[in-house]
Design a protein around this motif. Structure first.
Motif, PDB file in Angstrom:
ATOM      1  N   HIS A   1       0.844  -1.203   0.000  1.00 58.28           N
ATOM      2  CA  HIS A   1       0.000   0.000   0.000  1.00 58.28           C
ATOM      3  C   HIS A   1       0.878   1.251   0.000  1.00 58.28           C
ATOM      4  O   HIS A   1       0.672   2.164  -0.801  1.00 58.28           O
TER       5      HIS A   1
ATOM      6  N   LEU B   1       1.095   3.843  -3.459  1.00 58.27           N
ATOM      7  CA  LEU B   1       0.396   5.136  -3.500  1.00 58.27           C
ATOM      8  C   LEU B   1       1.109   6.119  -4.423  1.00 58.27           C
ATOM      9  O   LEU B   1       0.460   6.898  -5.137  1.00 58.27           O
TER      10      LEU B   1
ATOM     11  N   ALA C   1      -4.755   0.425  -3.285  1.00 61.26           N
ATOM     12  CA  ALA C   1      -4.069   1.714  -3.463  1.00 61.26           C
ATOM     13  C   ALA C   1      -4.476   2.380  -4.786  1.00 61.26           C
ATOM     14  O   ALA C   1      -4.744   3.591  -4.819  1.00 61.26           O
TER      15      ALA C   1
END
Ligand SMILES: C[S@@+](CC[C@H](N)C(=O)[O-])C[C@H]1O[C@@H](n2cnc3c(N)ncnc32)[C@H](O)[C@@H]1O
Length: 332
Positions: A143, A147, A174
């Motif tokens: 995650h 991002l 994400a």
């Protein structure tokens, strides 16, 4: 990379693994965090970490030699990039990706590379996903790692008229979260292993998107994909499967799209001439542990997409030197 001519370049490659481990151990000891507010002397850092001064001095000397920190009269300070990317409170922090995925999971696998090369890797990165605890470490780390590229991808795609995205192997969400935030009419469906579901649902709820993103638990290779979507995204799935599965995934994506829908393939690629870049080339070596995974170029992916019927294929850089986005359209 031009052919090397100096023995020091061989040493640089040979001992690079020690530098990786120095970075991970420094993160694990929270030393970048301890320097977040300014310089700290060695004795204070030894007190805070519980690491004996002589050992800590050795580690920090290595950090300074690598440019991760500076040693000054008033103590150690973080280098600008360390401050921005390796301090937990920084919005650009991605240290947990390095700690929980690269140090904990990828690094140990690489010790068996000789066996992986002859098709006898004792473990695969995705075997870990069967263990809920390892799946949690992997997904939490991913995650943080995804991002950044997701923020780049949302600027490269146009989903303004789209209402439904199928995010195959969408992991923590994400990409779905970033794209749903950017395109307010968009709803997303993530398909990923059951061990990932709880954590994905946590991140989706935290983003207040539980009414727009749903999760289907299953193996993408043997779970029916829902159809009629405006867009299908495969981010880092092609490097997770056997090479022979790639054309099948492209066909499944084609069938899951409405006419005129868009395919997004986001993954590591080496250049068409296979001369680099180094970062992507090295990552494909790590993917040898995903049994019979293959390395590919933008032209390879374009060919796979066109063979199943996609048109208007374009590729764009996402993480320069590492990943690219292939965008293709199913004819209307
Ligand atoms: C590197 S992560 C990327 C996650 C997400 N796509 C992203 O870019 O953030 C790879 C994901 O692929 C999933 N995956 C690998 N093989 C899969 C399969 N056969 N079926 C479903 N998911 C799979 C893993 O569980 C993991 O979440």
């Amino acid at each position: 990379m031009p052919p090397i001519s100096d023995v020091r370049q061989i040493s640089h490659i040979a001992y690079g693994f020690i530098a990786s481990k120095v970075l991970f151990a420094t993160l694990n000891a929270k030393l970048f965090d301890l320097l977040a507010d300014g310089p700290r002397p060695l004795p204070a850092l030894a007190d805070d970490t519980g690491i004996a001064e002589h050992r800590l001095d050795t580690l920090l000397t290595a950090c300074v030699s690598l440019g991760l920190m500076e040693r000054r009269d008033d103590g150690f300070i973080n280098a600008p990039a360390s401050q921005q990317y390796l301090v937990t409170a920084s919005p650009r922090y991605f240290g947990d990706y390095l700690r929980f995925q690269i140090d904990r999971q990828v690094y140990p696998l690489l010790t068996d590379l000789d066996q992986a090369l002859v098709g006898k890797a004792p473990a695969s990165l995705y075997d870990l996903m069967a263990d809920p605890k390892e799946a949690e470490h992997f997904t939490r780390a991913q995650h943080v790692g995804s991002l950044g590229p997701a923020t780049v991808v949302q600027q490269l795609v146009d989903l303004s008229g789209a209402t439904s995205l199928l995010d195959v192997a969408g992991g923590s969400g994400a990409f779905s979260i970033t794209l749903c935030r950017r395109f307010p009419r968009l709803h997303a469906t993530i398909l990923d292993f059951p061990t990932v579901a709880l954590l994905a649902e946590h991140f989706i709820a935290e983003a207040n998107l539980s009414d727009r993103i749903r999760f289907i638990a299953g193996d993408a290779l043997d779970t029916p994909w829902p159809d009629g979507h405006d867009a299908v995204l495969l981010s880092y799935l092609l490097t997770a499967v056997k090479g022979e599965a790639i054309p099948r995934l492209a066909r499944l994506a084609y069938d899951a799209l409405r006419p005129g829908g868009q395919l997004f393939l986001h993954d590591f690629v080496v250049n068409d001439d296979r001369q680099g870049p180094t970062g992507a080339a090295l990552w494909f070596v790590a993917f040898l542990f995903n049994r019979d995974a293959v390395s590919f170029t933008p032209s390879d992916l374009t060919g796979v997409a066109e063979t199943v019927g996609f048109r208007d294929v374009v590729t764009q850089d996402v993480i320069p030197g590492l990943t690219r986005l292939v965008i293709a359209r199913k004819p209307a």
